[in-house]
Motif scaffolding. Structure first.
Motif, PDB file in Angstrom:
ATOM      1  N   ALA A  44       0.617  -1.398   0.201  1.00  0.00           N
ATOM      2  CA  ALA A  44      -0.017   0.077   0.379  1.00  0.00           C
ATOM      3  C   ALA A  44       0.604   1.317  -0.151  1.00  0.00           C
ATOM      4  CB  ALA A  44      -0.567  -0.376   0.647  1.00  0.00           C
ATOM      5  N   ASP A  45       2.307   1.346   0.736  1.00  0.00           N
ATOM      6  CA  ASP A  45       3.421   2.625   0.764  1.00  0.00           C
ATOM      7  C   ASP A  45       2.998   2.430  -0.471  1.00  0.00           C
ATOM      8  OD1 ASP A  45       2.905   2.292   3.471  1.00  0.00           O
ATOM      9  OD2 ASP A  45       4.055   1.837   3.903  1.00  0.00           O
ATOM     10  N   LYS A  46       4.051   1.774  -0.965  1.00  0.00           N
ATOM     11  CA  LYS A  46       4.933   2.232  -2.613  1.00  0.00           C
ATOM     12  C   LYS A  46       3.481   2.135  -3.152  1.00  0.00           C
ATOM     13  CE  LYS A  46       5.854  -2.354  -2.230  1.00  0.00           C
ATOM     14  NZ  LYS A  46       7.157  -3.895  -2.811  1.00  0.00           N
ATOM     15  N   ALA A  47       2.460   2.087  -3.549  1.00  0.00           N
ATOM     16  CA  ALA A  47       0.721   1.966  -4.713  1.00  0.00           C
ATOM     17  C   ALA A  47       0.571   3.440  -4.174  1.00  0.00           C
ATOM     18  CB  ALA A  47      -0.308   1.526  -4.558  1.00  0.00           C
ATOM     19  N   ALA A  48       0.791   3.856  -3.077  1.00  0.00           N
ATOM     20  CA  ALA A  48       0.537   5.286  -2.759  1.00  0.00           C
ATOM     21  C   ALA A  48       1.321   6.349  -2.924  1.00  0.00           C
ATOM     22  CB  ALA A  48       0.183   5.494  -1.079  1.00  0.00           C
ATOM     23  N   ALA A  49       2.951   5.829  -2.787  1.00  0.00           N
ATOM     24  CA  ALA A  49       3.772   6.468  -3.482  1.00  0.00           C
ATOM     25  C   ALA A  49       3.546   6.782  -4.718  1.00  0.00           C
ATOM     26  CB  ALA A  49       5.380   6.848  -3.340  1.00  0.00           C
ATOM     27  N   VAL A 105       0.730   1.093 -13.439  1.00  0.00           N
ATOM     28  CA  VAL A 105       1.653   0.417 -12.776  1.00  0.00           C
ATOM     29  C   VAL A 105       1.422   0.416 -10.686  1.00  0.00           C
ATOM     30  CG1 VAL A 105       3.669   0.808 -11.728  1.00  0.00           C
ATOM     31  CG2 VAL A 105       3.440   0.634 -13.985  1.00  0.00           C
ATOM     32  N   ALA A 106       0.749   1.863 -10.434  1.00  0.00           N
ATOM     33  CA  ALA A 106       0.521   1.976  -9.221  1.00  0.00           C
ATOM     34  C   ALA A 106      -0.740   0.394  -8.321  1.00  0.00           C
ATOM     35  CB  ALA A 106       0.035   3.024  -8.707  1.00  0.00           C
ATOM     36  N   ALA A 107      -1.870   0.454  -9.785  1.00  0.00           N
ATOM     37  CA  ALA A 107      -2.735  -0.656  -9.528  1.00  0.00           C
ATOM     38  C   ALA A 107      -2.102  -1.665 -10.024  1.00  0.00           C
ATOM     39  CB  ALA A 107      -3.807   0.332 -10.364  1.00  0.00           C
ATOM     40  N   LEU A 108      -0.935  -2.406 -10.487  1.00  0.00           N
ATOM     41  CA  LEU A 108      -0.523  -3.517 -10.389  1.00  0.00           C
ATOM     42  C   LEU A 108       0.022  -3.976  -8.850  1.00  0.00           C
ATOM     43  CD1 LEU A 108       1.656  -3.141 -13.123  1.00  0.00           C
ATOM     44  CD2 LEU A 108      -0.254  -4.044 -13.596  1.00  0.00           C
ATOM     45  N   PRO A 109      -0.499  -5.042  -9.343  1.00  0.00           N
ATOM     46  CA  PRO A 109      -0.177  -6.379  -7.560  1.00  0.00           C
ATOM     47  C   PRO A 109       1.261  -6.411  -7.660  1.00  0.00           C
ATOM     48  CG  PRO A 109      -1.214  -7.457  -9.627  1.00  0.00           C
ATOM     49  CD  PRO A 109      -1.000  -6.178  -9.910  1.00  0.00           C
ATOM     50  N   ASP A 110       1.699  -6.288  -6.074  1.00  0.00           N
ATOM     51  CA  ASP A 110       2.627  -6.144  -5.488  1.00  0.00           C
ATOM     52  C   ASP A 110       3.233  -8.016  -5.619  1.00  0.00           C
ATOM     53  OD1 ASP A 110       5.232  -6.127  -5.057  1.00  0.00           O
ATOM     54  OD2 ASP A 110       4.460  -5.277  -3.084  1.00  0.00           O
ATOM     55  N   PRO A 111       4.240  -7.730  -6.274  1.00  0.00           N
ATOM     56  CA  PRO A 111       4.984  -9.562  -6.898  1.00  0.00           C
ATOM     57  C   PRO A 111       6.007  -9.230  -5.666  1.00  0.00           C
ATOM     58  CG  PRO A 111       6.228  -7.948  -7.961  1.00  0.00           C
ATOM     59  CD  PRO A 111       5.378  -7.173  -7.573  1.00  0.00           C
ATOM     60  N   VAL A 112       6.377  -7.993  -4.568  1.00  0.00           N
ATOM     61  CA  VAL A 112       7.075  -8.914  -3.550  1.00  0.00           C
ATOM     62  C   VAL A 112       6.973  -9.484  -2.490  1.00  0.00           C
ATOM     63  CG1 VAL A 112       8.691  -7.486  -1.576  1.00  0.00           C
ATOM     64  CG2 VAL A 112       8.309  -7.626  -3.940  1.00  0.00           C
ATOM     65  N   GLY A 113       6.690 -10.424  -1.837  1.00  0.00           N
ATOM     66  CA  GLY A 113       5.946 -11.229  -0.775  1.00  0.00           C
ATOM     67  C   GLY A 113       5.712 -12.241  -1.076  1.00  0.00           C
ATOM     68  N   GLU A 114       5.476 -13.056  -2.356  1.00  0.00           N
ATOM     69  CA  GLU A 114       5.318 -13.589  -2.546  1.00  0.00           C
ATOM     70  C   GLU A 114       5.256 -14.958  -2.030  1.00  0.00           C
ATOM     71  OE1 GLU A 114       3.612 -15.901  -6.975  1.00  0.00           O
ATOM     72  OE2 GLU A 114       4.577 -13.865  -7.190  1.00  0.00           O
ATOM     73  N   SER A 385      -1.291 -12.911 -34.793  1.00  0.00           N
ATOM     74  CA  SER A 385      -0.190 -11.265 -35.334  1.00  0.00           C
ATOM     75  C   SER A 385       1.593 -11.203 -34.055  1.00  0.00           C
ATOM     76  CB  SER A 385      -0.112 -10.254 -35.586  1.00  0.00           C
ATOM     77  OG  SER A 385       0.023  -9.148 -36.021  1.00  0.00           O
ATOM     78  N   SER A 386       2.149 -11.502 -34.289  1.00  0.00           N
ATOM     79  CA  SER A 386       3.542 -11.223 -33.808  1.00  0.00           C
ATOM     80  C   SER A 386       3.412 -10.094 -33.055  1.00  0.00           C
ATOM     81  CB  SER A 386       4.886 -11.470 -34.973  1.00  0.00           C
ATOM     82  OG  SER A 386       5.671 -10.375 -35.876  1.00  0.00           O
ATOM     83  N   GLN A 387       3.062  -9.180 -33.575  1.00  0.00           N
ATOM     84  CA  GLN A 387       2.506  -8.192 -32.924  1.00  0.00           C
ATOM     85  C   GLN A 387       2.202  -7.803 -31.626  1.00  0.00           C
ATOM     86  OE1 GLN A 387       2.692  -4.369 -35.049  1.00  0.00           O
ATOM     87  NE2 GLN A 387       3.987  -4.890 -36.592  1.00  0.00           N
ATOM     88  N   PHE A 388       1.287  -8.574 -31.482  1.00  0.00           N
ATOM     89  CA  PHE A 388       0.663  -8.700 -30.265  1.00  0.00           C
ATOM     90  C   PHE A 388       2.573  -9.273 -28.972  1.00  0.00           C
ATOM     91  CE2 PHE A 388      -2.788 -10.498 -32.236  1.00  0.00           C
ATOM     92  CZ  PHE A 388      -3.948  -9.625 -30.857  1.00  0.00           C
ATOM     93  N   ALA A 389       2.959  -8.937 -29.292  1.00  0.00           N
ATOM     94  CA  ALA A 389       4.667  -9.693 -28.593  1.00  0.00           C
ATOM     95  C   ALA A 389       4.838  -8.149 -27.451  1.00  0.00           C
ATOM     96  CB  ALA A 389       5.627  -9.984 -28.963  1.00  0.00           C
ATOM     97  N   ASP A 390       4.066  -8.455 -26.400  1.00  0.00           N
ATOM     98  CA  ASP A 390       4.473  -6.591 -25.402  1.00  0.00           C
ATOM     99  C   ASP A 390       3.440  -7.129 -24.790  1.00  0.00           C
ATOM    100  OD1 ASP A 390       3.806  -3.830 -26.230  1.00  0.00           O
ATOM    101  OD2 ASP A 390       1.952  -4.575 -24.979  1.00  0.00           O
ATOM    102  N   GLY A 391       4.197  -6.169 -23.618  1.00  0.00           N
ATOM    103  CA  GLY A 391       3.629  -7.068 -22.472  1.00  0.00           C
ATOM    104  C   GLY A 391       2.292  -6.266 -21.716  1.00  0.00           C
ATOM    105  N   GLY A 392       1.775  -4.906 -22.060  1.00  0.00           N
ATOM    106  CA  GLY A 392       0.364  -4.630 -22.044  1.00  0.00           C
ATOM    107  C   GLY A 392      -0.242  -6.091 -23.211  1.00  0.00           C
ATOM    108  N   GLU A 393      -0.273  -6.563 -23.703  1.00  0.00           N
ATOM    109  CA  GLU A 393      -1.013  -7.082 -24.827  1.00  0.00           C
ATOM    110  C   GLU A 393      -0.611  -8.042 -23.999  1.00  0.00           C
ATOM    111  OE1 GLU A 393      -3.254  -7.121 -27.236  1.00  0.00           O
ATOM    112  OE2 GLU A 393      -2.653  -4.450 -27.218  1.00  0.00           O
ATOM    113  N   PHE A 394       0.115  -8.683 -23.449  1.00  0.00           N
ATOM    114  CA  PHE A 394      -0.003 -10.211 -22.502  1.00  0.00           C
ATOM    115  C   PHE A 394      -0.162 -10.261 -21.182  1.00  0.00           C
ATOM    116  CE2 PHE A 394       3.615 -12.868 -24.535  1.00  0.00           C
ATOM    117  CZ  PHE A 394       3.478 -12.580 -25.346  1.00  0.00           C
ATOM    118  N   GLY A 395      -0.849  -9.043 -20.951  1.00  0.00           N
ATOM    119  CA  GLY A 395      -2.058  -8.925 -19.634  1.00  0.00           C
ATOM    120  C   GLY A 395      -0.640  -8.147 -18.495  1.00  0.00           C
ATOM    121  N   LEU A 396       0.210  -7.803 -18.361  1.00  0.00           N
ATOM    122  CA  LEU A 396       1.575  -7.907 -17.616  1.00  0.00           C
ATOM    123  C   LEU A 396       1.243  -6.276 -17.579  1.00  0.00           C
ATOM    124  CD1 LEU A 396       4.199  -9.309 -18.951  1.00  0.00           C
ATOM    125  CD2 LEU A 396       2.500 -10.557 -17.193  1.00  0.00           C
TER     126      LEU A 396
END
Lengths: 433, 433
Positions: A44-49, A105-114, A385-396
């Motif tokens: 929460a701290d990282k997202a808020a900042a 990016v703030a709204a993405l789930p924090d991977p740390v601690g998993e 299409s190979s143009q889907f090679a993209d983090g956003g398109e992959f849901g990241l």
């Protein structure tokens, strides 16, 4: 220490190198101290900042756009191409987009601690692998100023401090963006040194960053071939490299005609300058609509270079030379080869793919699976299409780059690729026999 | 090409370097071709071939022991220490153990093909990340000949080809073991080039292997400081490095006395020469049994070097100098510092740990969790001996090494660390808008 911008034309002299090493050592020590504080912050701290950092970009829009105007004027004076100037230029809408991306990016789930995995040993030891930040990340990139905000936000979201080294064309824009980000993060309780910009455009600083194995944990180079070549030659720090995207599409004999044409035209022509753009089309000798397929591409504005059999498909095709099969055109040019079946397609891809993204179009499910298993690229696709090679398109959510190396992370790299893990062992006094 | 053993005393001359590059390029091309065949083999095929390799070690026991006797004789002539000769020497029981270890690797689950993650995008694209072999792995190691079999088996189990470069002391042993392994694998349908030994002890070959970024995907160095230093200076291939193990045990004020003493003595004295051995003991100033604790260690045969407060605990303690806190003794020597609480212990570990394994002993669960979260080493332990830092003890079956870097794999590295992943994308003709 070099604190002024001093552009050296060529060749780093010895004093420059020592100064640059001192400079990078100072930045790295600042980053390490900031990262240790950041590592103790909650999700929460990282997202808020980060939301405060996004807001700071909006609050300082006037200063950022003014700095950017300086860069654009300087770029015009230096004769940058209109394409380069367009990539450099910010306006209110683009800056709003950059700030919104930080919020995303703030709204993405924090991977740390998993907890990635856990187990209990027969002796009662409890083991778990827990995701942690990598630490201090160096990012070397070229002209787009939005990378400054994107990369900083991704690194901080995953608990890392970042040292950014942007291109000289965007130096004023980058400084203004970085200042706003650091201000916003500090307002959110994250040390401003979590995001730092190398304060000099001296090339020696890049070398120092690449050598700083004691202070920097990973380098992400984002740029053209000359940057990548320098990184490969000089880096002592582990590198998450993004090399060429020599991407293939293989149209199998059992491909649906409409699908093959739509996918091939999109893979090549949607945007020709991105790394996921198709550079070579492989057409199965038994595919019955080969002339139509290349015709659609040529009609869409693509120049086609073919092998002997491909040249026979359309008089507008020019002969390819040996170098074409290993060329990343990044423009409306395509090499086309006619191949005898899946094995020949796989052999061509093995010989010429850069390991980025390769695709098949086929209605035969078994052939699709054979292709997906056999091709050893970071991304393999069937009927897309190979143009889907993209983090956003992959849901990241966002990406720091597309990795074409084999270790740590492959393909689109986002938050998870900016973490590592540690083993936690919980015992009750066990000793090893 | 150098095909004869030619030991160069010092300094690689230019012709040696070119020859060595040619040699390694040939080995790497052989390895790549073999790896492509290996990648198509099933779990059962790989396991069966490894069992044949284990049997071949038993079948060729006489030849292997005879080759080993040559190495031991040569080692005696060269004045190797008795400890080095003991590590080098094979007998029937040790060789049987090596063969059994290959069978044990055959019995491990195949990591290749595992789906790590999968998702479906709103546009219908199906994404999955699937585990695949890394490719061609180079392993540079020193005298123990069992590493030849262990490392080859692990690499092949995970679908990789391996190029091994062992120490000159064990050259005949390594050749005999390698020949048996390759024969067994070939009988099981795996190309013999899946396991190769660099056929020269010329130091230039190590340099060539470290530079072979086009042909080799990862280097694993297993050896002493001089090897690690060379690898760090020269490697262009990504390295899975195993550096020092400067491991700490912090005895908290709330530690159980019997547990603290048992864990500390085991962590230091069970085997002093392994990387997971404790090198520094941190005793909380409020721990009431500090004199007993150091007394137990001294009584067990450990020489103790202390800071000022530690020296006051026992007259047999000698003063530590500044370098002691950064020294991996690998013998029955220990540095001891008295620290004021958890934060001081964490500060000492942050300053001096090599990031391998650090442990706490405490009966206070909250303090244990704070320690496990705050210490940023590959392995962090509560209430257990740091000597458990081992792939076998972690249930991984075997290990190729313990990684102290931050990328790709950390801590004990076994089959999973010898794999990477690719993205498979299954579509129905999607094009990117």
């Amino acid at each position: 220490m070099i604190m002024q911008e001093t552009i050296s034309a060529q060749g780093d002299t010895a004093p420059d190198t020592a100064d640059a090493d001192d400079l990078i050592a100072t930045l790295a020590a600042n980053a390490r101290a900031a990262q240790r504080v950041l590592a103790g912050k909650s999700d929460a701290d990282k997202a808020a900042a980060l939301r405060k950092a996004a807001q700071a970009l909006r609050d300082h829009a006037k200063a950022i756009l003014s700095a950017n105007a300086q860069d654009v004027t300087k770029g015009e004076d230096r004769g940058l191409t209109s394409a380069m100037l367009d990539r450099l230029r910010l306006d209110e809408a683009r800056l709003a987009g950059i700030a919104d991306a930080v919020d995303q990016v703030a709204a993405l789930p924090d991977p740390v601690g998993e907890t990635i995995a856990s187990s209990e040993r027969p002796n009662g030891l409890q083991l778990s692998r827990v995701r942690v930040p990598i630490g201090v990340i160096g990012i070397i990139y070229e002209s787009r100023p939005n990378v400054t905000a994107d990369a900083a936000a991704l690194c901080v979201r995953a608990g890392n401090a970042v040292i950014l080294r942007g291109g000289s064309e965007a130096v004023n824009s980058n400084r203004a963006i970085l200042a706003a980000l650091a201000e916003g993060l500090a307002a959110g309780g994250i040390p401003a040194h979590a995001v730092q910009l190398v304060p000099t455009q001296d090339r020696a600083a890049v070398g120092a960053l690449l050598r700083a194995a004691d202070g920097v944990d990973m380098i992400v180079p984002r740029g053209g071939k000359s940057l990548v070549a320098r990184v490969q030659a000089e880096a002592r720090v582990p590198v998450l490299a993004h090399l060429d995207g020599i991407c293939h599409t293989y149209v199998h004999c059992a491909a649906d005609q409409a699908m093959a044409e739509a996918v091939a035209v999109n893979a090549k022509m949607r945007r020709t300058g991105i790394c996921g753009a198709m550079e070579t089309l492989l057409i199965d000798a038994a595919y019955p609509h080969a002339s139509d397929l290349v015709g659609k591409l040529i009609d869409a504005g693509c120049a086609v270079r073919g092998d002997g059999r491909a040249c026979a498909l359309d008089t507008r095709i020019t002969p390819a030379n040996a170098g074409d099969w290993d060329t990343e055109y990044l423009e409306a040019v395509l090499s086309v080869a006619v191949v005898d079946g899946l094995d020949a397609a796989l052999a061509h891809i093995t010989a010429h793919s850069s390991g980025h993204t390769d695709a098949i179009v086929t209605s035969d499910a078994e052939t699709a699976e054979q292709f997906l298993n056999a091709v050893d690229s970071a991304i393999v696709m069937a009927n897309a299409s190979s143009q889907f090679a993209d983090g956003g398109e992959f849901g990241l959510g966002a990406e720091i780059g597309i990795a074409t190396g084999r270790l740590h992370a492959r393909g689109p790299v986002a938050l998870e690729g900016l973490t590592t893990y540690k083993w936690q062992v919980r015992g009750t006094g066990q000793t090893r026999p």
